[in-house]
Design a protein around this motif. Structure first.
Motif, PDB file in Angstrom:
ATOM      1  N   ARG A  23     -16.632  12.592  52.557  1.00 54.46           N
ATOM      2  CA  ARG A  23     -15.914  11.497  53.205  1.00 54.46           C
ATOM      3  C   ARG A  23     -16.785  10.993  54.350  1.00 54.46           C
ATOM      4  O   ARG A  23     -16.927  11.647  55.385  1.00 54.46           O
ATOM      5  N   ALA A  32     -10.564  14.568  59.770  1.00 58.54           N
ATOM      6  CA  ALA A  32     -11.136  13.556  60.662  1.00 58.54           C
ATOM      7  C   ALA A  32     -11.604  14.108  62.008  1.00 58.54           C
ATOM      8  O   ALA A  32     -12.445  13.507  62.678  1.00 58.54           O
ATOM      9  N   CYS A  36      -8.773  15.773  53.940  1.00 63.28           N
ATOM     10  CA  CYS A  36      -8.716  14.443  54.540  1.00 63.28           C
ATOM     11  C   CYS A  36      -7.252  14.019  54.635  1.00 63.28           C
ATOM     12  O   CYS A  36      -6.468  14.254  53.705  1.00 63.28           O
ATOM     13  N   ALA A  37      -6.892  13.387  55.753  1.00 57.67           N
ATOM     14  CA  ALA A  37      -5.521  12.890  55.916  1.00 57.67           C
ATOM     15  C   ALA A  37      -5.177  11.883  54.821  1.00 57.67           C
ATOM     16  O   ALA A  37      -4.017  11.658  54.507  1.00 57.67           O
ATOM     17  N   TYR A  89      -5.708   7.202  61.677  1.00 53.71           N
ATOM     18  CA  TYR A  89      -5.211   8.580  61.549  1.00 53.71           C
ATOM     19  C   TYR A  89      -4.017   8.882  62.453  1.00 53.71           C
ATOM     20  O   TYR A  89      -3.955   9.923  63.103  1.00 53.71           O
TER      21      TYR A  89
HETATM   22 MO    MO Z   1     -10.572  12.025  56.507  1.00 51.00          MO
END
Ligand code: MO
Ligand code: MTE
Length: 386
Positions: free
Chosen positions: A44, A212, A91-92, A237
């Motif tokens: 990412r 993140a 990852c969110a 986020y």
């Molecule tokens: Mo992410």
């Protein structure tokens, strides 16, 4: 172009965006091993992957509210005690594509593979901070700092990163100085030198927290009085209620997301499957944020009317006990259940963590405009071929 010197990548990855490079493994690759092989670990990136040519010159600057920074070279970091922490990074935006089907959301699309489990090797941030005079378990630094910011601003390429410029994030000082929070400055992944995609030569790993905050290609650490004001902390986020859309959003009303909620997904089946009548093996992953273990994974073969409990495992040969010291508290479990599928149906998985948190039934109730934290029950369809 800025992307002319990207690292080599495994051809079997599913590419969600080429520049910047965002890719995830096939579902089945996620459950082929407890520790995700580096080449199949999701990537990412918000910009081009930086290049570090001279590892001897590479250094991280650390400052505590005042300007005169301490320079930390790779050899200084290598001299600190080395820890290996098995932690799942998620990852969110994992499972965002499915959230977009309810109502369109903004962000890179992901299936269920923006997640991976690795053994991270490196120094503890708590040890690094102690070295510069901030004791373990501090809530406030000697000069009054309360947050620890991580940045990667120095690469000339980083300046063009998506929207916000240089990539940065922060965590509370209390977490950073707590050795049990296991926050690492990692230089190894699965026993190998960290590769460029994952942050060579040095990255932060914040276990139990959305990916993140685990800043790659770490360039500086700054002790701040306030939370980091960077784009990815303040204007991204964050989790908004379903009523908030792009015309009425006020970013300042919400806190940056840190821990992730309980999550699970079925990886041995695609979204739609055609199978012969009989038994089917349902395999997947389950994980919760904040070091909360997994209490239970329920699997249904009739769309959620009746459930069976799946078996759970981490390392081969050792039983998984959700609150046992010998288990990896920051890592996912893999689950497995065998079920008879007499007719076409919907197979569902939902996990429960040790505090009793359960995944929400529908994606609609957790829809949010940035498409983060889709932790709704994971559903796949099976059609019986007669
Ligand atoms: Mo992410
Ligand atoms: N750090 C920098 N410098 N630049 C980035 O784009 N992406 C973040 C984080 N750290 C990012 C970063 C996000 S959103 C995630 S989910 C993880 O890194 C992904 O880490 P991975 O690529 O090693 O899987």
């Amino acid at each position: 172009s800025d992307y002319a010197r990207e690292p080599p990548r495994h051809p079997a990855l599913l590419v969600n965006s080429k520049e910047p490079f965002n890719a995830e493994p096939h579902r089945s690759a996620l459950v082929s091993s407890y520790v995700t092989p580096v080449e199949f670990f999701y990537k990412r990136n918000h910009g081009p992957v930086p290049i570090v040519d001279d590892i001897h010159k590479y250094c991280v600057s650390i400052s505590d509210l005042v300007e005169n920074a301490t320079e930390l070279y790779m050899k200084d970091i290598l001299e600190l005690p080395k820890y290996a922490v098995t932690a799942t990074l998620q990852c969110a935006g994992n499972r965002r594509t499915a959230m977009s089907k309810t109502r369109k959301v903004k962000g890179v699309g992901w299936d269920i593979g923006a997640i991976g489990n690795a053994v991270w090797g490196g120094a503890k941030l708590a040890d690094v901070l102690e070295m510069i005079g901030i004791p373990k378990f501090s809530r406030i630094s000697p000069l009054g700092g309360k947050h620890v910011e991580f940045r990667n601003p120095n690469s000339h390429l980083a300046l063009q990163e998506e929207n916000g410029g240089p990539y940065k994030a922060s965590i509370p000082l209390s977490q950073a100085t707590n050795p049990e929070a296991d926050v690492l400055l990692a230089y190894e992944m699965n026993g190998e030198t960290l590769n460029r995609d994952h942050g060579y030569p040095l990255r932060v790993v914040v276990p139990g927290v959305i990916g993140a905050r685990s800043v790659k290609w770490l360039d500086s650490i700054n002790i701040l009085a306030e939370e980091c004001q960077g784009f990815f902390v303040q204007k991204d986020y964050k989790m908004f209620p379903p009523s908030v859309d792009w015309d009425n959003i006020d970013w300042s009303t919400r806190r940056p997301q840190m821990d992730f909620p309980v999550q699970s997904a079925i990886c041995s089946l695609e979204e739609v499957n055609c199978i012969k009548p009989g038994k089917v093996t349902v395999k997947g992953y389950a994980v919760s944020g904040g070091g909360r273990g997994i209490e239970r994974v329920d699997v249904s073969t009739d769309g959620g009317q009746t459930w069976i409990e799946a078996s759970k495992s981490q390392k081969a040969g050792t039983p998984y006990v959700s609150d046992d010291e010998s288990c990896d508290k920051w890592a996912w479990i893999l689950f497995e259940a065998e079920a008879d599928i007499p007719e076409s149906s919907e197979i569902v998985a939902k996990a429960v963590d040790i505090t009793g948190n359960i995944q929400p039934e529908n994606v609609q109730v957790i829809w949010n405009l940035r498409g983060i934290l889709n932790t709704s029950w994971h559903r796949v369809l099976v059609q019986i071929a007669h």
